[in-house]
Design a protein around this motif. Sequence first.
Motif, PDB file in Angstrom:
ATOM      1  N   ALA A 116       0.938  -1.157  -0.062  1.00  0.00           N
ATOM      2  CA  ALA A 116       0.175  -0.024  -0.111  1.00  0.00           C
ATOM      3  C   ALA A 116       0.800   1.237   0.072  1.00  0.00           C
ATOM      4  N   LEU A 117       2.017   1.073   0.803  1.00  0.00           N
ATOM      5  CA  LEU A 117       2.922   2.357   0.894  1.00  0.00           C
ATOM      6  C   LEU A 117       3.542   2.796  -0.359  1.00  0.00           C
ATOM      7  N   THR A 118       3.977   1.535  -1.032  1.00  0.00           N
ATOM      8  CA  THR A 118       4.533   1.858  -2.498  1.00  0.00           C
ATOM      9  C   THR A 118       3.796   2.400  -3.466  1.00  0.00           C
ATOM     10  N   ILE A 119       2.381   1.756  -3.476  1.00  0.00           N
ATOM     11  CA  ILE A 119       1.462   2.299  -4.511  1.00  0.00           C
ATOM     12  C   ILE A 119       1.057   3.730  -4.250  1.00  0.00           C
ATOM     13  N   PHE A 120       1.130   4.207  -2.925  1.00  0.00           N
ATOM     14  CA  PHE A 120       0.582   5.522  -2.517  1.00  0.00           C
ATOM     15  C   PHE A 120       1.868   6.531  -2.984  1.00  0.00           C
ATOM     16  N   VAL A 121       2.975   5.870  -2.640  1.00  0.00           N
ATOM     17  CA  VAL A 121       4.049   6.986  -2.906  1.00  0.00           C
ATOM     18  C   VAL A 121       4.289   7.114  -4.499  1.00  0.00           C
ATOM     19  N   SER A 122       3.968   5.984  -5.089  1.00  0.00           N
ATOM     20  CA  SER A 122       4.167   5.972  -6.631  1.00  0.00           C
ATOM     21  C   SER A 122       3.000   7.045  -7.128  1.00  0.00           C
ATOM     22  N   ALA A 123       1.817   7.125  -6.495  1.00  0.00           N
ATOM     23  CA  ALA A 123       0.660   7.821  -7.064  1.00  0.00           C
ATOM     24  C   ALA A 123       1.318   9.501  -6.726  1.00  0.00           C
ATOM     25  N   ILE A 124       1.830   9.632  -5.663  1.00  0.00           N
ATOM     26  CA  ILE A 124       1.991  11.083  -5.417  1.00  0.00           C
ATOM     27  C   ILE A 124       3.178  11.453  -6.308  1.00  0.00           C
ATOM     28  N   SER A 125       4.193  10.795  -6.247  1.00  0.00           N
ATOM     29  CA  SER A 125       5.370  10.971  -7.112  1.00  0.00           C
ATOM     30  C   SER A 125       4.924  11.208  -8.756  1.00  0.00           C
ATOM     31  N   LEU A 126       4.518  10.035  -9.212  1.00  0.00           N
ATOM     32  CA  LEU A 126       4.241   9.949 -10.581  1.00  0.00           C
ATOM     33  C   LEU A 126       2.972  11.338 -10.991  1.00  0.00           C
ATOM     34  N   GLY A 127       2.185  11.324  -9.999  1.00  0.00           N
ATOM     35  CA  GLY A 127       1.028  12.421 -10.343  1.00  0.00           C
ATOM     36  C   GLY A 127       1.540  13.736 -10.176  1.00  0.00           C
ATOM     37  N   GLY A 128       2.668  13.861  -9.274  1.00  0.00           N
ATOM     38  CA  GLY A 128       3.240  15.277  -9.281  1.00  0.00           C
ATOM     39  C   GLY A 128       4.013  15.804 -10.517  1.00  0.00           C
ATOM     40  N   VAL A 129       4.750  14.574 -10.815  1.00  0.00           N
ATOM     41  CA  VAL A 129       5.445  14.816 -12.009  1.00  0.00           C
ATOM     42  C   VAL A 129       4.763  15.227 -13.335  1.00  0.00           C
TER      43      VAL A 129
END
Length: 475
Positions: free
Chosen positions: A438-451
């Motif tokens: 869950a943490l990896t998916i959430f961090v991915s959403a924030i980082s990829l979404g921000g970029v």
Amino acid sequence: MAQLGMNQRTLATAAVCMVLLCLLVMNDVASAERSLKDKEPEVVFKREMKPGVLARISHFLWQSGESSYEPVWPDMKFDWRIIVGSIVGFFGAALGSVGGVGGGGIFVPMLTLIIGFDPKSSTAISKCMIMGAAGSTVYYNLRLRHPTLDMPLIDYDLALLFQPMLMLGISIGVAFNVMFADWMVTILLIILFIGTSTKALFKGIDTWKKETMMKKEAAKQLESETKPVDSIGQDYKRLPSGPGSLQDDEVPLLRNIYWKELALLLYVWVGFLIVQLVKTYVKTCSVAYWILNALQVPIAVSVTLFEAICLYKGTRVVASKGKEITNWKLHMIFLYCCCGIIAGMVGGLLGLGGGFILGPLFLELGIPPQVASATSTFAMVFSSSMSVVQYYLLKRFPVPYAAYLVLVATIAAFTGQHVVRKIIALLGRASIIIFILALTIFVSAISLGGVGIANMIEKLENNEYMGFENLCYKS
């Protein structure tokens, strides 16, 4: 009298001249009016022909031959960028391999923001890193057994059902990666990842509560069966059927390989590889090109259909669920196959592992967290390696840079698996894997979404083309 006649003739001549002058002026005015009248309909016509909202949207999304894609490959030199990128990639591969998601959601922002690759090249190199991490993880998992049952940690029946559909989705996703604009990918990513991370988090909390209850029951059982003196200093034993149990007994690698199932999975991989290699010798978007692409469908469907029929008839079962028996209905099998295709499409489109969808899906099926992580990673080995072949044929990444980052991801994945499994064995809580997922998916959403949002704003400010790109032009 003669003088009077001359004056009259002069007046008559002047009058005639004045009349002619008036006629000329009137003619000019009339000509000007006619000119204005003739021009008015043209102006009105132009106003009427001004593109409407739908036409402007169509022009924004599609311009034949237009492309804003410019590959950016930084020089490979030892500096702070490659050091920081290696550290971030190491932790991303370690977490991603444990959660069974590959770590692409961390790789892509790292490659874009830190090292300096363009988004599409970052997607391709991310797939290379996922392949390295998945290969290392599978080698590690092939020596382990199921936490509670006498079977391999990897569930081959689940892999047979989902891997061919994952491969098919990857081919579609890679084509979409060429065609889709970055902002479209960003919107899809944010919606999908927030939903899956939330679902995984709730699953982790539920599993944690179950583990707590089972540990209390085990403690009571130990107190009733043993004397207080004997129980002092004793650690909790592994539960016979609890989700927190972990069997770390390693066995010879060949004992955990089911050769018949592995042969079917390799058949799909080799079939897709042959199609991709032959496609390089035909003209893009020709009849032969589309026929070759269509051949991937029967290759994938044949294996999935075989497994689906066996599950439906009961001749095969998903044994990793233990005593729980699943009556596989046709609509359930069809839904899961669609999920496999979607996972592959997302993986090929975003440069991620299909585990971002397969991992939470396996957990919902009641698969133990260790088995869910190992099986989704096993399926990702085939799909990610095929993506690497496709991106290599499209010349989407520099080979030296990709080789170095694959090495980093391989070492990180092996290290992450070893450390986390030791922690699970110590604490007796397999729910840690779900929380990492869950943490990896959430961090991915924030980082990829921000970029993605930052790139979208930059392109809007520069008035760049942000629509679809021509697959035939770009391939």
